[in-house]
Design a protein around this motif. Sequence first.
Motif, PDB file in Angstrom:
ATOM      1  N   ARG A  42     -14.812  43.935 -32.648  1.00 20.58           N
ATOM      2  CA  ARG A  42     -14.969  42.559 -33.062  1.00 20.58           C
ATOM      3  C   ARG A  42     -16.156  42.907 -33.620  1.00 20.58           C
ATOM      4  O   ARG A  42     -17.092  43.614 -33.238  1.00 20.58           O
ATOM      5  CB  ARG A  42     -15.596  41.747 -31.607  1.00 20.58           C
ATOM      6  CG  ARG A  42     -16.184  40.267 -31.874  1.00 20.58           C
ATOM      7  CD  ARG A  42     -16.658  39.539 -30.640  1.00 20.58           C
ATOM      8  NE  ARG A  42     -17.169  38.384 -30.821  1.00 20.58           N
ATOM      9  CZ  ARG A  42     -17.594  37.750 -29.673  1.00 20.58           C
ATOM     10  NH1 ARG A  42     -17.223  38.058 -28.490  1.00 20.58           N
ATOM     11  NH2 ARG A  42     -18.417  36.805 -29.918  1.00 20.58           N
ATOM     12  N   LEU A  43     -16.252  42.511 -35.055  1.00 21.42           N
ATOM     13  CA  LEU A  43     -17.380  42.861 -35.979  1.00 21.42           C
ATOM     14  C   LEU A  43     -18.783  42.128 -35.621  1.00 21.42           C
ATOM     15  O   LEU A  43     -18.819  40.976 -35.167  1.00 21.42           O
ATOM     16  CB  LEU A  43     -16.847  42.455 -37.152  1.00 21.42           C
ATOM     17  CG  LEU A  43     -15.815  43.253 -37.718  1.00 21.42           C
ATOM     18  CD1 LEU A  43     -15.577  43.123 -39.291  1.00 21.42           C
ATOM     19  CD2 LEU A  43     -15.861  44.699 -37.586  1.00 21.42           C
ATOM     20  N   PRO A  44     -19.895  42.720 -35.798  1.00 25.80           N
ATOM     21  CA  PRO A  44     -21.174  42.338 -35.585  1.00 25.80           C
ATOM     22  C   PRO A  44     -21.699  41.253 -36.637  1.00 25.80           C
ATOM     23  O   PRO A  44     -22.809  40.586 -36.477  1.00 25.80           O
ATOM     24  CB  PRO A  44     -22.030  43.311 -35.329  1.00 25.80           C
ATOM     25  CG  PRO A  44     -21.547  44.333 -36.322  1.00 25.80           C
ATOM     26  CD  PRO A  44     -19.938  44.332 -36.339  1.00 25.80           C
ATOM     27  N   GLN A  45     -20.920  41.069 -37.744  1.00 25.76           N
ATOM     28  CA  GLN A  45     -21.310  40.264 -38.687  1.00 25.76           C
ATOM     29  C   GLN A  45     -20.066  39.333 -39.118  1.00 25.76           C
ATOM     30  O   GLN A  45     -19.023  39.795 -38.902  1.00 25.76           O
ATOM     31  CB  GLN A  45     -21.582  40.964 -40.060  1.00 25.76           C
ATOM     32  CG  GLN A  45     -23.023  41.972 -40.021  1.00 25.76           C
ATOM     33  CD  GLN A  45     -23.948  41.236 -39.548  1.00 25.76           C
ATOM     34  OE1 GLN A  45     -24.494  40.112 -40.128  1.00 25.76           O
ATOM     35  NE2 GLN A  45     -25.301  41.760 -38.740  1.00 25.76           N
ATOM     36  N   PRO A  46     -20.299  38.093 -39.295  1.00 24.66           N
ATOM     37  CA  PRO A  46     -19.547  37.343 -40.166  1.00 24.66           C
ATOM     38  C   PRO A  46     -18.698  37.757 -41.414  1.00 24.66           C
ATOM     39  O   PRO A  46     -19.312  38.655 -41.978  1.00 24.66           O
ATOM     40  CB  PRO A  46     -20.098  35.826 -40.421  1.00 24.66           C
ATOM     41  CG  PRO A  46     -21.533  36.226 -40.637  1.00 24.66           C
ATOM     42  CD  PRO A  46     -21.858  37.512 -39.600  1.00 24.66           C
ATOM     43  N   ILE A  47     -17.447  37.447 -41.403  1.00 29.13           N
ATOM     44  CA  ILE A  47     -16.525  37.768 -42.603  1.00 29.13           C
ATOM     45  C   ILE A  47     -16.442  36.911 -43.864  1.00 29.13           C
ATOM     46  O   ILE A  47     -15.896  37.064 -44.625  1.00 29.13           O
ATOM     47  CB  ILE A  47     -15.183  38.470 -42.379  1.00 29.13           C
ATOM     48  CG1 ILE A  47     -14.464  37.154 -41.522  1.00 29.13           C
ATOM     49  CG2 ILE A  47     -15.306  39.678 -41.150  1.00 29.13           C
ATOM     50  CD1 ILE A  47     -12.872  37.740 -41.439  1.00 29.13           C
ATOM     51  N   TYR A  48     -16.875  35.656 -43.121  1.00 27.03           N
ATOM     52  CA  TYR A  48     -16.833  34.616 -44.311  1.00 27.03           C
ATOM     53  C   TYR A  48     -18.055  33.427 -43.914  1.00 27.03           C
ATOM     54  O   TYR A  48     -18.129  32.963 -42.793  1.00 27.03           O
ATOM     55  CB  TYR A  48     -15.440  33.828 -44.139  1.00 27.03           C
ATOM     56  CG  TYR A  48     -15.206  33.136 -45.197  1.00 27.03           C
ATOM     57  CD1 TYR A  48     -14.302  33.502 -46.295  1.00 27.03           C
ATOM     58  CD2 TYR A  48     -15.517  31.690 -45.317  1.00 27.03           C
ATOM     59  CE1 TYR A  48     -14.094  32.770 -47.488  1.00 27.03           C
ATOM     60  CE2 TYR A  48     -15.174  30.821 -46.706  1.00 27.03           C
ATOM     61  CZ  TYR A  48     -14.511  31.306 -47.538  1.00 27.03           C
ATOM     62  OH  TYR A  48     -14.330  30.352 -48.689  1.00 27.03           O
ATOM     63  N   THR A  49     -18.868  33.138 -44.976  1.00 24.67           N
ATOM     64  CA  THR A  49     -19.844  32.370 -44.751  1.00 24.67           C
ATOM     65  C   THR A  49     -19.778  31.038 -45.706  1.00 24.67           C
ATOM     66  O   THR A  49     -19.144  31.175 -46.884  1.00 24.67           O
ATOM     67  CB  THR A  49     -21.121  33.115 -44.819  1.00 24.67           C
ATOM     68  OG1 THR A  49     -21.409  33.754 -46.004  1.00 24.67           O
ATOM     69  CG2 THR A  49     -21.320  34.014 -43.594  1.00 24.67           C
ATOM     70  N   PRO A  50     -20.570  30.028 -45.548  1.00 25.19           N
ATOM     71  CA  PRO A  50     -20.619  28.966 -46.645  1.00 25.19           C
ATOM     72  C   PRO A  50     -21.107  29.405 -47.933  1.00 25.19           C
ATOM     73  O   PRO A  50     -22.175  29.994 -47.910  1.00 25.19           O
ATOM     74  CB  PRO A  50     -21.579  27.819 -46.041  1.00 25.19           C
ATOM     75  CG  PRO A  50     -21.354  27.956 -44.568  1.00 25.19           C
ATOM     76  CD  PRO A  50     -21.137  29.713 -44.296  1.00 25.19           C
ATOM     77  N   ARG A  51     -20.415  29.193 -49.146  1.00 34.39           N
ATOM     78  CA  ARG A  51     -20.857  29.833 -50.294  1.00 34.39           C
ATOM     79  C   ARG A  51     -21.025  28.564 -51.242  1.00 34.39           C
ATOM     80  O   ARG A  51     -21.629  28.951 -52.471  1.00 34.39           O
ATOM     81  CB  ARG A  51     -19.825  30.855 -50.761  1.00 34.39           C
ATOM     82  CG  ARG A  51     -19.745  31.913 -49.995  1.00 34.39           C
ATOM     83  CD  ARG A  51     -18.696  32.996 -50.392  1.00 34.39           C
ATOM     84  NE  ARG A  51     -17.244  32.743 -50.339  1.00 34.39           N
ATOM     85  CZ  ARG A  51     -16.289  32.977 -50.860  1.00 34.39           C
ATOM     86  NH1 ARG A  51     -16.537  33.905 -51.963  1.00 34.39           N
ATOM     87  NH2 ARG A  51     -15.127  32.400 -50.551  1.00 34.39           N
ATOM     88  N   GLU A  52     -20.498  27.483 -51.176  1.00 27.83           N
ATOM     89  CA  GLU A  52     -20.225  26.502 -52.223  1.00 27.83           C
ATOM     90  C   GLU A  52     -20.955  25.429 -51.675  1.00 27.83           C
ATOM     91  O   GLU A  52     -21.265  24.994 -50.406  1.00 27.83           O
ATOM     92  CB  GLU A  52     -18.872  26.153 -52.329  1.00 27.83           C
ATOM     93  CG  GLU A  52     -18.237  27.108 -53.003  1.00 27.83           C
ATOM     94  CD  GLU A  52     -18.560  27.786 -54.392  1.00 27.83           C
ATOM     95  OE1 GLU A  52     -19.014  26.972 -55.034  1.00 27.83           O
ATOM     96  OE2 GLU A  52     -18.562  28.971 -54.494  1.00 27.83           O
TER      97      GLU A  52
END
Length: 398
Positions: A150-160
């Motif tokens: 389980r990664l400690p950082q998000p793999i996708y965040t709001p960009r638009e």
Amino acid sequence: GVEAVLLDLKNPLKVIARTNAPILVPEEYYERIGLAPNIVFPSGAIIKNDWINLYYGAADTTCCLAFIKLGSLLGGMLEKDKRIVKFKRAKKNPIIIPEKKHSWESKATFNPGALYLQGKVYLVYRAMSEDNTSVFGYASSQDGIHIDERLPQPIYTPREPFEQKLVAGGNSGCEDPRLTQIGNKIYMLYTAFDGKNPPRVALTWIWAKDFLRKQWNWSKPALISPPDISDKDAFVFPEKVGGKYMIVHRIGDSIDFSFLSTLDFKGDSWIEERRWITPRKGWWDGKKVGTAAPAIKTKDGWVLFYHGISEDDGFYRVGACLLSLEDPTKVIARLDKPIFEPETSYEKIGEVSNVVFPCGAVSIGKNIFVYYGGGDKVVGVAIIGMKELLKNLKLCKC
């Protein structure tokens, strides 16, 4: 609505069984609009080749005909067909819970999309921070139940702008991902919400090789649903249909579909609203229905899981349909009872109580693993046998 009772042959005053929900309700325009709106009024029936032909008045205006298989009706009333197939929860549940050490997923982790690649299950789950911003996290499992990474950082965040917060403290961001692999691309549809305008469907994609290498080179997301209309619960159908891509989504209270010649959106075209699978008034899914996970292909048809909301208690439950292999817009069968519903504490109590909300499902061996959000708070997994599910679906043919 129309229901049915079964009377004893020797003593017709004795009721042996009855339906527990309507078998016909006003749905078509000619049943909803007329001299007396929203009426189906049966006045005659005959049996022909194991089918009941039901003649009825629609909206006190026209004469109509409907059909139901005799064996299916009697089986449902008598319970002799034992339509009690249910998902079984993993003992390890919940398999993903909020992580207080990570601000981006400290409030809730739920509604995961899922892929089964190279013998491993990959989950992309919705994570929410204390300020109600949603992003996507990553986890994987070798056996489909125990989380190995389980990664400690998000793999996708709001960009638009269309998914970035406009109202302080309100919900916003990227919500409820559904993943589909077609060729060497993985498409992800999700709900984009800025907290002010109606939520809309967004599309992005990533090369499968980059996904497996954890190189998060997602394409620039594009809105694909019309402006000013709430649209959610979307996925790309796993195979082209008639040479076109099929998008399944939800506008209002029903499941819709749309056909597209390309998935390259440039902001000048939108997916269409074609009402497809609708709520069944008086049933467990009588208020609203929405797709759960992308459909799963079997020898008998495409299995489509969906969530339904009851008018009586507002619970989120899960049902299933079987779609034609040749024409997936044709619903072959639809279970008359839910196969999964809130029962545990982590499903009954959460950010939103009494919710089981799947966004991902994978076929592993003889079973289907469904990944869901419990109470809009945690991630759980439930398992059902493919053979048993298909057997029950065949008893509920449309």
